[in-house]
Design an enzyme around this catalytic site. Sequence first.
Site: not given
Ligand code: BG6
Length: 469
Positions: A227, A320
Amino acid sequence: MNDERCMIFLFGATGDLARKKLIPALESLFEKGFLKESPVICIGRRKISKEEYVQLVKGNGEFLNHLYYVSAELKGKQEAELKVLIEELDRKYKCKGNKIFYLALASDLFKQTIEMIKELKLLEGEGKKRVAFEKPFGFDKRSAEELNEIVSAVFREEQIYRIDHYLGKELVENIAIFRFGNSLFEDIWNKKYVENVQIVLSETVGVETRAEYYEKTGTVRDMIQNHILQILSLVAMEAPREFTADLVRDEKVKVLSVLEKGECVVGQYSEGGYEGKVIPGYCAEQGVAKDSLTETFVALKVFVKNSRWEGVPFYLKTGKRLDKKYSEVNIVLKDVASRLFLQEKEKDRKNVISICIFPDEGIVLRFNAKVPDSRKELEPVCMEFSHKAAFGPNSSEAYETVLKEILKGNQTLFTRFDEIQESWRCVDEILAKIDFKKELKIYPAFSSGPKEADELLRKEGRVWVQTKK
Ligand code: BG6
Protein backbone atom coordinates in the site's frame (compact mmCIF):
# COMPACT_ATOMS: atom_id res chain seq x y z
CA MET A 1 -16.33 -9.67 -19.29
CA ASN A 2 -18.57 -7.37 -17.25
CA ASP A 3 -21.41 -7.57 -19.71
CA GLU A 4 -20.94 -11.31 -20.06
CA ARG A 5 -21.49 -13.88 -17.36
CA CYS A 6 -18.55 -15.59 -15.72
CA MET A 7 -17.93 -18.12 -13.03
CA ILE A 8 -16.18 -16.65 -10.01
CA PHE A 9 -14.09 -18.93 -7.80
CA LEU A 10 -13.33 -17.46 -4.40
CA PHE A 11 -10.55 -19.37 -2.64
CA GLY A 12 -10.17 -18.58 1.08
CA ALA A 13 -13.90 -17.99 1.27
CA THR A 14 -14.20 -18.38 5.04
CA GLY A 15 -11.26 -16.07 5.74
CA ASP A 16 -11.47 -12.58 7.17
CA LEU A 17 -11.06 -10.78 3.88
CA ALA A 18 -13.68 -12.78 1.98
CA ARG A 19 -16.22 -12.43 4.76
CA LYS A 20 -15.71 -8.76 5.50
CA LYS A 21 -14.82 -7.33 2.12
CA LEU A 22 -15.11 -9.61 -0.91
CA ILE A 23 -18.58 -11.08 -0.48
CA PRO A 24 -20.10 -7.66 0.39
CA ALA A 25 -18.30 -6.13 -2.61
CA LEU A 26 -19.60 -8.83 -4.98
CA GLU A 27 -23.08 -8.44 -3.52
CA SER A 28 -22.97 -4.69 -4.07
CA LEU A 29 -21.71 -5.09 -7.67
CA PHE A 30 -24.54 -7.53 -8.29
CA GLU A 31 -27.13 -5.13 -6.88
CA LYS A 32 -25.76 -2.25 -8.94
CA GLY A 33 -25.96 -4.41 -12.06
CA PHE A 34 -22.17 -4.54 -12.71
CA LEU A 35 -22.07 -8.25 -12.07
CA LYS A 36 -24.47 -10.12 -14.33
CA GLU A 37 -26.14 -13.14 -12.77
CA SER A 38 -23.01 -15.23 -12.26
CA PRO A 39 -22.27 -18.17 -10.01
CA VAL A 40 -19.85 -17.44 -7.16
CA ILE A 41 -18.23 -20.65 -6.00
CA CYS A 42 -16.86 -20.09 -2.51
CA ILE A 43 -14.13 -22.51 -1.54
CA GLY A 44 -13.13 -22.55 2.13
CA ARG A 45 -11.47 -24.73 4.74
CA ARG A 46 -14.49 -25.13 6.98
CA LYS A 47 -16.80 -28.08 6.49
CA ILE A 48 -20.06 -26.19 6.55
CA SER A 49 -23.27 -26.08 4.53
CA LYS A 50 -24.26 -23.27 2.20
CA GLU A 51 -26.76 -22.02 4.81
CA GLU A 52 -24.04 -21.88 7.46
CA TYR A 53 -21.78 -20.06 5.02
CA VAL A 54 -24.47 -17.50 4.26
CA GLN A 55 -24.84 -16.90 8.00
CA LEU A 56 -21.09 -16.53 8.35
CA VAL A 57 -20.86 -13.88 5.64
CA LYS A 58 -24.12 -12.25 6.75
CA GLY A 59 -25.32 -12.25 3.15
CA ASN A 60 -28.80 -11.41 2.00
CA GLY A 61 -30.95 -10.72 -1.04
CA GLU A 62 -31.14 -12.16 -4.53
CA PHE A 63 -27.33 -12.43 -4.78
CA LEU A 64 -27.38 -15.42 -2.43
CA ASN A 65 -29.17 -17.51 -5.03
CA HIS A 66 -25.95 -17.43 -7.02
CA LEU A 67 -23.64 -18.35 -4.15
CA TYR A 68 -22.29 -21.91 -3.84
CA TYR A 69 -20.06 -23.23 -1.07
CA VAL A 70 -17.53 -26.07 -1.35
CA SER A 71 -15.15 -27.31 1.36
CA ALA A 72 -11.45 -26.96 0.45
CA GLU A 73 -10.37 -30.57 0.80
CA LEU A 74 -10.59 -31.05 -2.93
CA LYS A 75 -9.58 -34.65 -3.09
CA GLY A 76 -11.18 -37.74 -4.63
CA LYS A 77 -14.94 -37.75 -4.34
CA GLN A 78 -15.28 -34.03 -3.65
CA GLU A 79 -13.17 -33.18 -6.65
CA ALA A 80 -15.50 -35.21 -8.84
CA GLU A 81 -18.49 -33.47 -7.24
CA LEU A 82 -16.97 -30.08 -7.89
CA LYS A 83 -16.41 -30.96 -11.53
CA VAL A 84 -20.06 -31.93 -11.89
CA LEU A 85 -21.14 -28.72 -10.16
CA ILE A 86 -18.99 -26.60 -12.48
CA GLU A 87 -20.38 -28.26 -15.59
CA GLU A 88 -23.89 -27.84 -14.30
CA LEU A 89 -23.36 -24.17 -13.45
CA ASP A 90 -21.73 -23.48 -16.78
CA ARG A 91 -24.79 -24.84 -18.55
CA LYS A 92 -27.24 -23.10 -16.23
CA TYR A 93 -25.60 -19.67 -16.37
CA LYS A 94 -24.18 -19.89 -19.90
CA CYS A 95 -20.82 -18.58 -18.77
CA LYS A 96 -19.18 -19.78 -22.01
CA GLY A 97 -16.13 -20.89 -20.08
CA ASN A 98 -15.38 -17.40 -18.64
CA LYS A 99 -13.74 -17.83 -15.24
CA ILE A 100 -12.21 -15.60 -12.57
CA PHE A 101 -10.15 -17.16 -9.80
CA TYR A 102 -9.69 -14.97 -6.73
CA LEU A 103 -7.05 -16.30 -4.32
CA ALA A 104 -7.87 -14.58 -1.01
CA LEU A 105 -5.17 -16.67 0.63
CA ALA A 106 -1.75 -16.33 2.24
CA SER A 107 0.85 -16.42 -0.50
CA ASP A 108 2.32 -19.77 0.66
CA LEU A 109 -0.98 -21.35 -0.48
CA PHE A 110 -0.88 -19.89 -4.00
CA LYS A 111 1.21 -22.69 -5.48
CA GLN A 112 -1.01 -25.57 -4.39
CA THR A 113 -4.12 -23.65 -5.39
CA ILE A 114 -2.80 -23.10 -8.90
CA GLU A 115 -1.99 -26.80 -9.11
CA MET A 116 -5.51 -27.59 -8.03
CA ILE A 117 -6.94 -25.28 -10.71
CA LYS A 118 -4.82 -27.07 -13.29
CA GLU A 119 -5.71 -30.54 -12.06
CA LEU A 120 -9.39 -29.69 -12.21
CA LYS A 121 -8.80 -28.62 -15.83
CA LEU A 122 -10.47 -25.29 -15.13
CA LEU A 123 -8.23 -23.48 -17.61
CA GLU A 124 -9.17 -25.59 -20.57
CA GLY A 125 -11.71 -24.80 -23.24
CA GLU A 126 -13.10 -21.54 -24.56
CA GLY A 127 -13.70 -18.37 -22.51
CA LYS A 128 -11.61 -15.77 -20.72
CA LYS A 129 -9.66 -16.84 -17.66
CA ARG A 130 -8.34 -14.33 -15.09
CA VAL A 131 -6.60 -14.87 -11.78
CA ALA A 132 -6.34 -12.45 -8.84
CA PHE A 133 -3.79 -12.78 -6.04
CA GLU A 134 -4.28 -11.06 -2.71
CA LYS A 135 -1.27 -9.22 -1.36
CA PRO A 136 1.48 -9.65 -0.25
CA PHE A 137 2.73 -11.52 -3.33
CA GLY A 138 5.55 -13.57 -1.80
CA PHE A 139 7.44 -13.11 1.45
CA ASP A 140 10.58 -11.49 0.09
CA LYS A 141 12.08 -10.82 -3.33
CA ARG A 142 13.32 -14.37 -3.84
CA SER A 143 10.09 -16.09 -2.88
CA ALA A 144 8.11 -13.63 -5.01
CA GLU A 145 10.30 -14.50 -8.00
CA GLU A 146 9.86 -18.23 -7.41
CA LEU A 147 6.14 -17.76 -7.07
CA ASN A 148 5.96 -15.70 -10.21
CA GLU A 149 7.69 -18.43 -12.17
CA ILE A 150 5.05 -20.89 -11.05
CA VAL A 151 2.24 -18.46 -11.85
CA SER A 152 3.56 -17.47 -15.24
CA ALA A 153 3.99 -21.08 -16.30
CA VAL A 154 0.20 -21.30 -16.09
CA PHE A 155 -1.11 -17.77 -16.77
CA ARG A 156 -0.06 -15.00 -19.15
CA GLU A 157 0.69 -11.59 -17.58
CA GLU A 158 -2.49 -10.10 -19.04
CA GLN A 159 -4.51 -12.72 -17.13
CA ILE A 160 -2.87 -11.89 -13.79
CA TYR A 161 -4.28 -9.33 -11.32
CA ARG A 162 -2.04 -8.75 -8.29
CA ILE A 163 -4.28 -7.00 -5.82
CA ASP A 164 -3.48 -3.91 -3.81
CA HIS A 165 -6.86 -2.62 -2.71
CA TYR A 166 -5.44 0.83 -1.90
CA LEU A 167 -5.19 1.39 -5.65
CA GLY A 168 -8.98 1.08 -5.76
CA LYS A 169 -9.50 3.86 -3.21
CA GLU A 170 -11.07 6.92 -4.73
CA LEU A 171 -8.45 9.41 -3.53
CA VAL A 172 -5.53 7.16 -4.44
CA GLU A 173 -6.92 6.85 -7.95
CA ASN A 174 -7.24 10.63 -7.90
CA ILE A 175 -3.50 11.24 -7.32
CA ALA A 176 -2.53 10.98 -10.98
CA ILE A 177 -5.55 13.04 -12.11
CA PHE A 178 -4.85 15.68 -9.50
CA ARG A 179 -1.20 15.95 -10.49
CA PHE A 180 -1.36 15.65 -14.24
CA GLY A 181 -4.84 17.02 -14.89
CA ASN A 182 -4.21 20.43 -13.32
CA SER A 183 -1.71 23.14 -14.22
CA LEU A 184 -1.81 24.31 -10.61
CA PHE A 185 0.37 21.64 -9.01
CA GLU A 186 2.73 19.97 -11.44
CA ASP A 187 5.24 22.86 -11.55
CA ILE A 188 5.80 22.80 -7.80
CA TRP A 189 5.83 19.01 -7.50
CA ASN A 190 9.59 18.68 -7.11
CA LYS A 191 12.65 19.27 -4.92
CA LYS A 192 12.66 22.99 -5.62
CA TYR A 193 9.38 23.54 -3.77
CA VAL A 194 8.72 20.39 -1.76
CA GLU A 195 10.51 20.10 1.56
CA ASN A 196 9.29 16.64 2.51
CA VAL A 197 6.53 14.16 1.75
CA GLN A 198 4.67 12.19 4.43
CA ILE A 199 2.53 9.12 3.85
CA VAL A 200 0.67 7.86 6.92
CA LEU A 201 -1.74 4.92 7.15
CA SER A 202 -2.75 4.82 10.79
CA GLU A 203 -5.06 2.10 12.14
CA THR A 204 -6.90 1.53 15.40
CA VAL A 205 -7.54 -2.20 14.83
CA GLY A 206 -5.24 -4.76 16.36
CA VAL A 207 -4.33 -8.11 14.88
CA GLU A 208 -7.91 -9.41 15.38
CA THR A 209 -8.35 -13.00 14.12
CA ARG A 210 -5.34 -12.81 11.79
CA ALA A 211 -2.52 -13.80 14.15
CA GLU A 212 -1.48 -16.79 12.03
CA TYR A 213 -0.93 -14.49 9.03
CA TYR A 214 0.39 -11.50 10.93
CA GLU A 215 2.98 -13.38 12.97
CA LYS A 216 4.64 -14.42 9.69
CA THR A 217 4.18 -11.07 8.02
CA GLY A 218 4.50 -8.03 10.31
CA THR A 219 3.72 -4.45 9.35
CA VAL A 220 6.59 -3.86 6.93
CA ARG A 221 5.47 -6.71 4.68
CA ASP A 222 1.77 -6.15 5.33
CA MET A 223 1.58 -2.41 4.63
CA ILE A 224 4.88 -0.89 3.41
CA GLN A 225 5.72 -3.38 0.65
CA ASN A 226 2.41 -2.78 -1.05
CA HIS A 227 0.00 0.00 0.00
CA ILE A 228 2.53 2.62 1.08
CA LEU A 229 5.07 2.04 -1.69
CA GLN A 230 2.28 2.02 -4.27
CA ILE A 231 1.00 5.38 -3.01
CA LEU A 232 4.57 6.69 -2.98
CA SER A 233 5.11 5.62 -6.58
CA LEU A 234 1.97 7.49 -7.68
CA VAL A 235 3.00 10.61 -5.79
CA ALA A 236 6.54 10.60 -7.14
CA MET A 237 6.21 9.26 -10.70
CA GLU A 238 6.74 11.22 -13.92
CA ALA A 239 3.78 11.76 -16.26
CA PRO A 240 3.21 8.70 -18.44
CA ARG A 241 3.07 9.33 -22.20
CA GLU A 242 -0.51 8.06 -22.15
CA PHE A 243 -2.75 6.92 -19.33
CA THR A 244 -2.65 3.21 -20.10
CA ALA A 245 -2.02 0.37 -17.64
CA ASP A 246 1.45 -0.41 -18.89
CA LEU A 247 2.69 3.15 -19.36
CA VAL A 248 1.51 4.13 -15.86
CA ARG A 249 3.18 1.06 -14.41
CA ASP A 250 6.38 1.78 -16.36
CA GLU A 251 6.59 5.14 -14.58
CA LYS A 252 5.75 3.71 -11.16
CA VAL A 253 8.41 1.03 -11.43
CA LYS A 254 11.04 3.66 -12.29
CA VAL A 255 10.35 5.33 -8.93
CA LEU A 256 10.47 2.05 -7.01
CA SER A 257 13.76 1.09 -8.64
CA VAL A 258 15.54 4.21 -7.30
CA LEU A 259 14.22 4.08 -3.74
CA GLU A 260 16.89 4.26 -1.08
CA LYS A 261 16.13 3.52 2.52
CA GLY A 262 17.10 5.77 5.41
CA GLU A 263 16.44 5.43 9.13
CA CYS A 264 13.68 3.20 10.43
CA VAL A 265 11.75 2.77 13.71
CA VAL A 266 9.82 -0.41 14.44
CA GLY A 267 7.37 -0.91 17.29
CA GLN A 268 4.89 -3.28 18.86
CA TYR A 269 1.77 -2.39 20.84
CA SER A 270 1.48 -3.29 24.48
CA GLU A 271 -1.59 -3.19 26.73
CA GLY A 272 -3.49 0.06 26.60
CA GLY A 273 -6.86 1.56 27.37
CA TYR A 274 -9.73 2.68 25.19
CA GLU A 275 -13.01 4.15 26.42
CA GLY A 276 -12.40 2.70 29.88
CA LYS A 277 -11.62 -0.78 28.56
CA VAL A 278 -8.30 -2.57 28.87
CA ILE A 279 -6.97 -3.47 25.43
CA PRO A 280 -4.52 -6.41 25.38
CA GLY A 281 -1.01 -5.99 24.04
CA TYR A 282 0.05 -7.75 20.83
CA CYS A 283 1.77 -10.64 22.66
CA ALA A 284 -1.42 -11.35 24.63
CA GLU A 285 -3.56 -11.63 21.47
CA GLN A 286 -4.88 -15.08 20.61
CA GLY A 287 -2.46 -17.02 18.41
CA VAL A 288 0.51 -14.70 19.02
CA ALA A 289 3.71 -16.02 20.65
CA LYS A 290 4.18 -14.58 24.15
CA ASP A 291 7.68 -13.41 23.21
CA SER A 292 6.84 -12.39 19.64
CA LEU A 293 9.13 -9.83 18.02
CA THR A 294 6.75 -9.12 15.16
CA GLU A 295 6.43 -5.40 14.46
CA THR A 296 2.99 -3.80 14.48
CA PHE A 297 4.34 -0.31 13.73
CA VAL A 298 6.92 1.17 11.43
CA ALA A 299 8.08 4.70 10.63
CA LEU A 300 10.84 5.26 8.13
CA LYS A 301 12.54 7.66 5.81
CA VAL A 302 13.28 6.89 2.18
CA PHE A 303 14.68 8.86 -0.72
CA VAL A 304 13.73 8.76 -4.39
CA LYS A 305 17.10 9.06 -6.06
CA ASN A 306 16.25 10.92 -9.23
CA SER A 307 16.57 14.50 -10.38
CA ARG A 308 13.00 15.48 -9.45
CA TRP A 309 13.30 14.34 -5.83
CA GLU A 310 17.02 14.44 -5.00
CA GLY A 311 17.38 15.26 -1.28
CA VAL A 312 13.64 15.30 -0.46
CA PRO A 313 12.84 12.88 2.39
CA PHE A 314 9.71 10.75 2.11
CA TYR A 315 8.57 9.83 5.62
CA LEU A 316 6.37 6.75 5.83
CA LYS A 317 4.40 5.66 8.88
CA THR A 318 1.87 2.94 9.60
CA GLY A 319 0.80 0.91 12.59
CA LYS A 320 -1.92 -0.99 14.34
CA ARG A 321 -3.67 0.02 17.58
CA LEU A 322 -2.86 3.68 17.12
CA ASP A 323 -5.13 6.40 18.43
CA LYS A 324 -6.85 7.20 15.13
CA LYS A 325 -7.77 5.50 11.86
CA TYR A 326 -6.71 7.82 9.07
CA SER A 327 -4.78 7.71 5.80
CA GLU A 328 -3.14 10.85 4.43
CA VAL A 329 -0.45 11.98 2.06
CA ASN A 330 1.01 15.34 3.06
CA ILE A 331 3.21 17.30 0.71
CA VAL A 332 5.00 19.84 2.87
CA LEU A 333 6.28 22.83 0.91
CA LYS A 334 9.43 24.78 1.65
CA ASP A 335 9.32 28.08 3.50
CA VAL A 336 8.86 31.16 1.40
CA ALA A 337 12.19 32.69 0.50
CA SER A 338 11.20 35.93 2.20
CA ARG A 339 11.31 35.82 6.00
CA LEU A 340 9.06 38.85 6.16
CA PHE A 341 6.24 37.24 8.12
CA LEU A 342 7.85 34.16 9.50
CA GLN A 343 8.65 34.91 13.08
CA GLU A 344 10.04 32.32 15.41
CA LYS A 345 6.68 31.06 16.76
CA GLU A 346 5.33 30.64 13.24
CA LYS A 347 8.15 28.44 12.06
CA ASP A 348 5.99 25.39 11.46
CA ARG A 349 3.38 27.16 9.42
CA LYS A 350 4.46 25.64 6.17
CA ASN A 351 2.11 25.34 3.23
CA VAL A 352 0.85 21.78 2.93
CA ILE A 353 -1.04 19.95 0.20
CA SER A 354 -2.92 17.07 1.79
CA ILE A 355 -4.45 14.15 -0.03
CA CYS A 356 -6.92 12.73 2.46
CA ILE A 357 -7.70 9.11 1.66
CA PHE A 358 -9.62 8.24 4.82
CA PRO A 359 -11.95 9.05 6.56
CA ASP A 360 -12.99 12.29 4.84
CA GLU A 361 -11.87 11.86 1.25
CA GLY A 362 -10.60 15.07 -0.26
CA ILE A 363 -7.75 17.43 -0.91
CA VAL A 364 -6.82 20.21 1.46
CA LEU A 365 -4.49 23.14 0.86
CA ARG A 366 -3.06 24.74 3.97
CA PHE A 367 -1.67 28.24 3.76
CA ASN A 368 -1.34 31.32 5.95
CA ALA A 369 -3.76 34.20 6.28
CA LYS A 370 -3.66 37.39 8.34
CA VAL A 371 -5.30 37.24 11.74
CA PRO A 372 -8.06 39.89 11.80
CA ASP A 373 -7.16 43.06 13.69
CA SER A 374 -3.47 42.23 13.58
CA ARG A 375 -1.03 43.79 11.17
CA LYS A 376 1.19 40.84 10.34
CA GLU A 377 0.20 37.94 12.52
CA LEU A 378 -0.33 34.77 10.52
CA GLU A 379 -2.72 31.92 11.06
CA PRO A 380 -2.83 28.73 8.97
CA VAL A 381 -6.14 28.29 7.11
CA CYS A 382 -7.41 25.48 4.90
CA MET A 383 -9.09 25.38 1.53
CA GLU A 384 -10.76 22.06 0.99
CA PHE A 385 -12.11 19.93 -1.81
CA SER A 386 -14.46 17.48 -0.14
CA HIS A 387 -15.14 14.48 -2.33
CA LYS A 388 -18.41 13.82 -0.56
CA ALA A 389 -19.66 17.37 -1.02
CA ALA A 390 -18.69 17.48 -4.70
CA PHE A 391 -19.68 14.00 -5.84
CA GLY A 392 -22.00 12.63 -3.16
CA PRO A 393 -21.35 10.38 -0.18
CA ASN A 394 -21.23 6.96 -1.79
CA SER A 395 -17.81 6.43 -3.32
CA SER A 396 -17.33 2.72 -3.98
CA GLU A 397 -15.56 0.49 -1.53
CA ALA A 398 -12.02 -0.22 -2.76
CA TYR A 399 -12.67 -3.94 -3.20
CA GLU A 400 -15.73 -3.19 -5.29
CA THR A 401 -13.58 -1.05 -7.58
CA VAL A 402 -10.84 -3.64 -7.97
CA LEU A 403 -13.34 -6.44 -8.63
CA LYS A 404 -15.07 -4.28 -11.22
CA GLU A 405 -11.73 -3.68 -12.95
CA ILE A 406 -11.01 -7.42 -13.04
CA LEU A 407 -14.40 -7.99 -14.64
CA LYS A 408 -13.58 -5.29 -17.21
CA GLY A 409 -10.09 -6.65 -17.80
CA ASN A 410 -8.33 -3.36 -17.00
CA GLN A 411 -4.99 -3.86 -15.25
CA THR A 412 -4.15 -0.23 -14.31
CA LEU A 413 -5.11 -0.72 -10.66
CA PHE A 414 -3.00 -3.86 -10.24
CA THR A 415 0.70 -4.26 -9.60
CA ARG A 416 2.87 -5.65 -12.34
CA PHE A 417 5.55 -8.11 -11.35
CA ASP A 418 8.46 -5.71 -11.82
CA GLU A 419 6.84 -3.32 -9.32
CA ILE A 420 6.56 -6.19 -6.84
CA GLN A 421 10.21 -7.09 -7.37
CA GLU A 422 11.39 -3.53 -6.74
CA SER A 423 9.20 -3.12 -3.65
CA TRP A 424 10.55 -6.34 -2.20
CA ARG A 425 14.11 -5.23 -2.96
CA CYS A 426 13.50 -2.15 -0.85
CA VAL A 427 11.66 -4.01 1.91
CA ASP A 428 14.30 -6.77 2.06
CA GLU A 429 16.92 -4.06 2.59
CA ILE A 430 14.88 -2.43 5.34
CA LEU A 431 14.28 -5.72 7.17
CA ALA A 432 17.86 -6.94 6.82
CA LYS A 433 19.14 -3.92 8.77
CA ILE A 434 16.78 -4.27 11.75
CA ASP A 435 17.79 -6.12 14.88
CA PHE A 436 14.28 -6.72 16.23
CA LYS A 437 15.51 -7.93 19.62
CA LYS A 438 17.27 -4.65 20.26
CA GLU A 439 15.24 -2.17 18.27
CA LEU A 440 11.58 -3.04 18.76
CA LYS A 441 9.97 -0.12 20.63
CA ILE A 442 6.96 -0.84 22.77
CA TYR A 443 4.02 1.60 22.60
CA PRO A 444 0.71 1.44 24.47
CA ALA A 445 -2.37 0.49 22.45
CA PHE A 446 -4.35 3.58 21.40
CA SER A 447 -1.39 5.92 21.63
CA SER A 448 0.27 7.76 18.76
CA GLY A 449 3.03 5.12 18.53
CA PRO A 450 6.62 5.08 19.81
CA LYS A 451 8.12 8.49 20.59
CA GLU A 452 11.15 7.53 18.50
CA ALA A 453 8.94 7.93 15.41
CA ASP A 454 8.36 11.59 16.33
CA GLU A 455 12.05 11.96 17.11
CA LEU A 456 12.88 10.75 13.59
CA LEU A 457 11.38 14.01 12.28
CA ARG A 458 12.02 16.26 15.26
CA LYS A 459 15.78 15.92 14.99
CA GLU A 460 15.47 17.19 11.42
CA GLY A 461 13.36 20.15 12.59
CA ARG A 462 10.09 18.65 11.37
CA VAL A 463 6.85 17.21 12.71
CA TRP A 464 4.32 14.71 11.42
CA VAL A 465 1.49 16.62 9.81
CA GLN A 466 -2.06 15.44 10.44
CA THR A 467 -4.65 17.40 8.51
CA LYS A 468 -7.82 15.59 9.57
CA LYS A 469 -7.67 15.57 13.33
C1 BG6 B 1 -4.72 -4.85 4.48
C2 BG6 B 1 -3.81 -5.31 5.59
O1 BG6 B 1 -4.09 -5.03 3.24
O2 BG6 B 1 -5.06 -3.49 4.66
C3 BG6 B 1 -4.49 -5.07 6.94
O3 BG6 B 1 -3.52 -6.67 5.44
C4 BG6 B 1 -4.95 -3.64 7.07
O4 BG6 B 1 -3.61 -5.42 8.00
C5 BG6 B 1 -5.76 -3.23 5.87
O5 BG6 B 1 -5.74 -3.54 8.25
C6 BG6 B 1 -6.10 -1.75 5.89
O6 BG6 B 1 -6.97 -1.44 4.85
P1 BG6 B 1 -8.05 -0.29 4.98
O7 BG6 B 1 -8.71 -0.26 3.65
O8 BG6 B 1 -8.97 -0.66 6.09
O9 BG6 B 1 -7.29 0.96 5.31
